[in-house]
Design an enzyme around this catalytic site. Sequence first.
Site, PDB file in Angstrom:
ATOM      1  N   GLY A 463       0.836  -1.042  -0.215  1.00 31.20           N
ATOM      2  CA  GLY A 463       0.047  -0.048   0.035  1.00 31.20           C
ATOM      3  C   GLY A 463       0.736   1.172   0.019  1.00 31.20           C
ATOM      4  O   GLY A 463       2.007   1.170   0.221  1.00 31.20           O
ATOM      5  N   PRO A 464       0.240   2.442  -0.157  1.00 32.48           N
ATOM      6  CA  PRO A 464       0.729   3.601  -0.312  1.00 32.48           C
ATOM      7  C   PRO A 464       1.683   3.934   1.214  1.00 32.48           C
ATOM      8  O   PRO A 464       1.052   3.511   2.216  1.00 32.48           O
ATOM      9  CB  PRO A 464      -0.086   4.750  -0.893  1.00 32.48           C
ATOM     10  CG  PRO A 464      -1.613   4.126  -0.552  1.00 32.48           C
ATOM     11  CD  PRO A 464      -1.219   2.518  -0.530  1.00 32.48           C
ATOM     12  N   PRO A 465       2.488   4.890   1.236  1.00 35.61           N
ATOM     13  CA  PRO A 465       3.047   5.344   2.652  1.00 35.61           C
ATOM     14  C   PRO A 465       2.061   5.925   3.466  1.00 35.61           C
ATOM     15  O   PRO A 465       1.074   6.620   3.026  1.00 35.61           O
ATOM     16  CB  PRO A 465       4.060   6.363   2.043  1.00 35.61           C
ATOM     17  CG  PRO A 465       4.380   6.064   0.539  1.00 35.61           C
ATOM     18  CD  PRO A 465       3.129   5.759   0.155  1.00 35.61           C
ATOM     19  N   GLY A 466       2.134   5.796   4.527  1.00 36.47           N
ATOM     20  CA  GLY A 466       1.283   6.333   5.719  1.00 36.47           C
ATOM     21  C   GLY A 466      -0.105   5.588   5.866  1.00 36.47           C
ATOM     22  O   GLY A 466      -0.869   6.099   6.607  1.00 36.47           O
ATOM     23  N   VAL A 467      -0.364   4.370   5.183  1.00 35.27           N
ATOM     24  CA  VAL A 467      -1.762   3.865   5.678  1.00 35.27           C
ATOM     25  C   VAL A 467      -1.876   2.689   6.840  1.00 35.27           C
ATOM     26  O   VAL A 467      -2.547   2.367   6.995  1.00 35.27           O
ATOM     27  CB  VAL A 467      -2.241   3.296   4.435  1.00 35.27           C
ATOM     28  CG1 VAL A 467      -2.247   4.003   3.223  1.00 35.27           C
ATOM     29  CG2 VAL A 467      -1.103   2.029   3.961  1.00 35.27           C
ATOM     30  N   GLY A 468      -0.545   2.841   7.566  1.00 35.12           N
ATOM     31  CA  GLY A 468      -0.574   2.069   8.783  1.00 35.12           C
ATOM     32  C   GLY A 468      -0.144   0.646   8.702  1.00 35.12           C
ATOM     33  O   GLY A 468      -0.547  -0.322   9.679  1.00 35.12           O
ATOM     34  N   LYS A 469       0.563   0.209   7.582  1.00 31.46           N
ATOM     35  CA  LYS A 469       1.175  -1.021   7.469  1.00 31.46           C
ATOM     36  C   LYS A 469       2.212  -1.493   8.576  1.00 31.46           C
ATOM     37  O   LYS A 469       1.874  -2.614   9.379  1.00 31.46           O
ATOM     38  CB  LYS A 469       2.018  -1.195   6.214  1.00 31.46           C
ATOM     39  CG  LYS A 469       1.416  -0.978   5.031  1.00 31.46           C
ATOM     40  CD  LYS A 469       2.038  -1.046   3.633  1.00 31.46           C
ATOM     41  CE  LYS A 469       3.310  -0.156   3.499  1.00 31.46           C
ATOM     42  NZ  LYS A 469       2.762   1.396   3.480  1.00 31.46           N
ATOM     43  N   THR A 470       2.932  -0.464   9.084  1.00 32.28           N
ATOM     44  CA  THR A 470       4.062  -1.077  10.298  1.00 32.28           C
ATOM     45  C   THR A 470       3.087  -0.963  11.682  1.00 32.28           C
ATOM     46  O   THR A 470       3.529  -1.942  12.435  1.00 32.28           O
ATOM     47  CB  THR A 470       5.050   0.212  10.410  1.00 32.28           C
ATOM     48  OG1 THR A 470       5.809   0.261   9.098  1.00 32.28           O
ATOM     49  CG2 THR A 470       6.166  -0.091  11.326  1.00 32.28           C
ATOM     50  N   SER A 799     -10.570   5.219 -17.977  1.00 34.80           N
ATOM     51  CA  SER A 799     -12.057   5.057 -17.165  1.00 34.80           C
ATOM     52  C   SER A 799     -12.747   6.397 -17.700  1.00 34.80           C
ATOM     53  O   SER A 799     -14.024   6.255 -17.424  1.00 34.80           O
ATOM     54  CB  SER A 799     -11.835   5.210 -15.879  1.00 34.80           C
ATOM     55  OG  SER A 799     -10.939   6.621 -15.478  1.00 34.80           O
ATOM     56  N   LYS A 842     -13.860   7.157  -6.093  1.00 39.56           N
ATOM     57  CA  LYS A 842     -14.435   7.974  -6.992  1.00 39.56           C
ATOM     58  C   LYS A 842     -15.978   8.307  -6.326  1.00 39.56           C
ATOM     59  O   LYS A 842     -16.331   9.629  -6.538  1.00 39.56           O
ATOM     60  CB  LYS A 842     -14.538   7.397  -8.357  1.00 39.56           C
ATOM     61  CG  LYS A 842     -13.226   7.284  -9.127  1.00 39.56           C
ATOM     62  CD  LYS A 842     -13.258   6.376 -10.431  1.00 39.56           C
ATOM     63  CE  LYS A 842     -11.886   6.129 -11.124  1.00 39.56           C
ATOM     64  NZ  LYS A 842     -12.244   5.426 -12.340  1.00 39.56           N
TER      65      LYS A 842
END
EC number: 3.4.21.53
Length: 909
Positions: A463-470, A799, A842
Amino acid sequence: MAPVRAPTARHRLVARRRLREGGFQTPNGASIQFPLPAYPWQSPLLGPEGNLLIENGDNKNETSGDVDPAKATKADLFPYGVAAKITGVEGRGTGEFTLLVEGVTRIHVEKVIADKAYLEGKVSSYADPALITDSALEELFMSLKLLSRQFVTILRLSSLLPQSSGTPGLSPLLARRLDFYIAKQKYPGALADFMANIVESTYEEKLQILTLIDVKERVAKVIELLDRQVTNIKNSMKITTITATSLPFPMDPDSTKPGKVKPPVKAPGQGVGMPFPPQGGFMGRGGNPDDEQEPNEIEELQKRLDAARLSPEAAKIADREIKRLKKIHPAQAEYAVTRTYLETLAEIPWTATTDDRLGPDTLNRARKQLDDDHYGLDKVKKRLLEYLAVLRLKQAINDDVDIQIKQIEQELGVGSENGKEDAAQPAAVDLTVDEKVKAGGAKLEALKNRRMVDKSPILLLVGPPGVGKTSLARSVATALGRKFHRISLGGVRDEAEIRGHRRTYVAAMPGLVVQGLKKVGVANPVFLLDEIDKVGGSSIHGDPSAAMLEVLDPEQNHNFTDHYVNIPIDLSKVLFIATANSLDTIPAPLLDRMETIYIPGYTTLEKRHIAMQHLVPKQLRVNGLDESQVSFTPEVVSKIIESYTREAGVRNLEREISSVARGKAVEFADAKDSGHPENYNPQLTVDDLEKFLGIEKFEEEIAEKTSRPGIVTGLVAYSSGGNGSILFIEVADMPGNGSVQLTGKLGDVLKESVEVALTWVKAHAYELGLTQSPNENIMKDRSIHVHCPSGAVPKDGPSSGISQAIALISLFSGKAVPSTMAMTGEISLRGRITAVGGIKEKLIGALRAGVKTVLLPAQNRKDVKDLPQEVKDGLEIIHVSHIWEAIRYVWPDGQWPSEHDYPSVESRL
C-alpha cells in the site's frame, strides 16, 4: 642524544666550540692521550634514533647518584667513559637543550687538568682491533651471535603478551632489524657493547663491561649475562614449541634499571621465575593460580550455553569451540573471535518461546485490539483473525494429543515396573507385557505424528505510505502477546547483511535475522520486514533479495543457515510480515513466497474518523492543550483533508492538524499572559484555517448548477491513493478538416480513449440521429477540441471512455447532460463498458462534489458492496454494460435503438 638540565652560559659556549671543531679519529688498537671536556651525564643510554632500547628514558637512574652537571667535580667522574662527537644541538621551549652526540671510542681518564667552566682532563682511548686473529675470540663471537639472536627472538614473542602483564617486548619490525644487525655485525667488541645495553643487568655490571678493554673478556662477560637471563627464562616457563599459538615470557622493565634488580619469584614445582607471570598462563593453561579471571569467564560462558538449550548440532559445535577457547591465550585475536561466536550461540533463542494468548476470548480480544488501533482495513483484519483462529485450533489439538501421550507414557512406565517385579513368572506373562509395551509404543508414535506443526504465514502488506502497515504489524504482535522486531530492508545492498558474514572475515557478525532473534530472545516473535520492495538487486556483493528466498520460504526456513553461525536455525515459528509500496521491484520468486494483501489509501470519510478519534487528541496532548481549550469540528477536519492534503495515508493530515494546534496554543498563551483569558475562543471554524495553514493548496471540483452541450462530469481517483473527485470533460467543435486537438496534460491511454469514443460515435452517427445518411461523415468540414480542466495536473487512464463518448454525442446532438450526473467506465469499439478501478474513492469524491447519479460499469457491481453506507444512501448508482444503456439513462426522453438491434461483428479464431 641526552637532555641537559639547567645549562649555564659557559656550558653552551663549550658546546658550540666543540661543535665547530668537529670530531676526531682514533687509530685502531692505539692508545693516545689528549685533553677532552668531561660531563657526568644523568641520562640513560639512547639509541641512534633518540629512542630508548628497553628502559623508560624519563625515569631517573637511582644508583648513579643525584649529581648536578653544573656542580660536578672531578670526584664525581668514573675512570672510564665514552668519547662522543657532538652532531647537533636542539633547543626546547622550556629553556633546556638537547645534545645529539655520537659515540666514538672507549676512553680512560688519566688525569683531570682543569676544573673551571668545565672539567678537562687527559684521557686514553682504546679502539677494538679491526680483525679477529684469535680462534678463541672467533668462537666466542659466534656464540655471542647465536645467543643474541635467540634473545631477540624471545623479546619479539614477548610483544604478544597483554600490556597489563608488564612484560616488555619488541615490535616485529624492530626485532627483524635487530636480528639483521646482529647477523651482519663483523666486530665482536661492537656487538658485545650493543648487547650489554639490552640484556637485563645491574648498573654495576654495565660499568664493569665499560672497563673491560680486552675484547675477549668483554665478549665472555656479555655471554655470561645473556646466558643467565635466557636460563632464567627457560627455568620459569616451558617453551616447548614456537607456534602461532605459543606465547613468550614476562619481563619486568624496572628490573633493567640500575639499583632495581628484583629477585626472581619461585613457584611450586618451577625453577627461577620472572617477577610478573602473565595472566591466564600460556597456551590457555597455567599462569597464576590465584588469578581465576579467564577460567571464570569460560565457566560462565559454559553455563550460558547450557541454559540456552542448544540444538544437538549447535551443542556439538559449542563443545568443540569451548575446548579450543581453553587452549588459546586471551591476548590472541582468535580468543576474542571464538568467545564472540560462543556468546552469539548462547544468545540465540533455540527453544525459548512466548506463550500465545490463545484462550477462549482470543478472537474477540484480537478483533478489539485491531479495531482500536486501526480504522477500516477490513481485509487485513480478516486475514489476521483467520490466522489466529487456525493457531487456536492447532493449539487445542496439540493440547489433547499431549494429554494422551502423557497417559500412555504413564501406563508404559507402570507396565515396565510390573514386568520387572514379575520377572520370575512364566514366559507367557512376559510376552503379554512385551505386547502391551509394543502396542503402547506404536500408539505413542502415532499420537506424536498427530501433533500439528505451526507454520506461520508470511504476509506482504502492499500500500502507499502512511496507511498503517507498520503499526498494523505491531498490533498483531500485541494481540498475540508476542515480541515485535522491525528489520528495515530499505537500501540493503549486501547479501551478508541478510545471511551474515563468514567468521573468517575481520569484525564478522550475524545477519539481520539472527541479530533480531538475539534482541527479542524468543523463537516465535513477529518480524516486520519493512520496505522489502527497496532491497537492492544483484551486484558484486551478492543478491540480498535472493538471500531472502530461504528466509521467507515456509518449506525451508525451519533450516535457515546464517553464514556466521553456520548452524541451522528454525525460523518456522517466526511470523513474518513484510511491507511494500509497490510490487514492481519485488522479484517474482520472492513475491511467490508471500501472501499479498493490498491496503488501499484511506478515503475521506476514513481520514475524518481517524483524525477525530486519534490524530486530534494526540496532537492536542503533544502541544499542551486539551479538548476544552481547542474544539475541532468534523467540518474543520474535512476542510483540512480536502483543501490542504492529498495523500493516501494520514501523515500530512497529522502535520496540518499539529500546525493548527500550535497556532491555537499561541493564541491561548497570549490571552493568558495578557490577563484576558476570556478573549480566547476555543472554537475552530473553517474560516480560521487560512490563518493557520495559509491559502488552500488544493481546490475541490464542484458539480455545476447548469448544464451545457459538450460538457460531461467524469470521475477520477488520484494516484496518491485515498482521494477521488470529479473531472469535467469539455468538447468543442469548429470548422475544419476533421482534426482532433487534445489538451489538459493527457496521457497516452487517455488520448486513445478519446480516439476510441470518436470512432464509435462516427460509426453510429446515423443511428444516433446525427447524420441524414449512413454514408455521411459527421467530421466533414469540422474539427473538435477535447479538454480536461486543471491543465497542469497529469491525467491518464481508460476510465473516461464512456464520458468522452457521451460528451461527443452531446456536442453533436446539442443535448445537454444533467450536471448532477457523473459516469466512469472504459469503452471498447463495440460499445461495451468494462470495469475500472478506484470505485470507492471516485464515489466518495462524487458525493462530496454534489453529484446525485452515477453511471458505473456492470462489472464493478462487486465494488459497490465495499462502499460506506452514507455513500450508498447519498448516490443513485446505475450499472450499465453497453453505451446504448448509458445513452438511454442520460436522455430518457429520446428514441434510441437497443443494443440488440445493432449487433457487432466478433471474430473468433
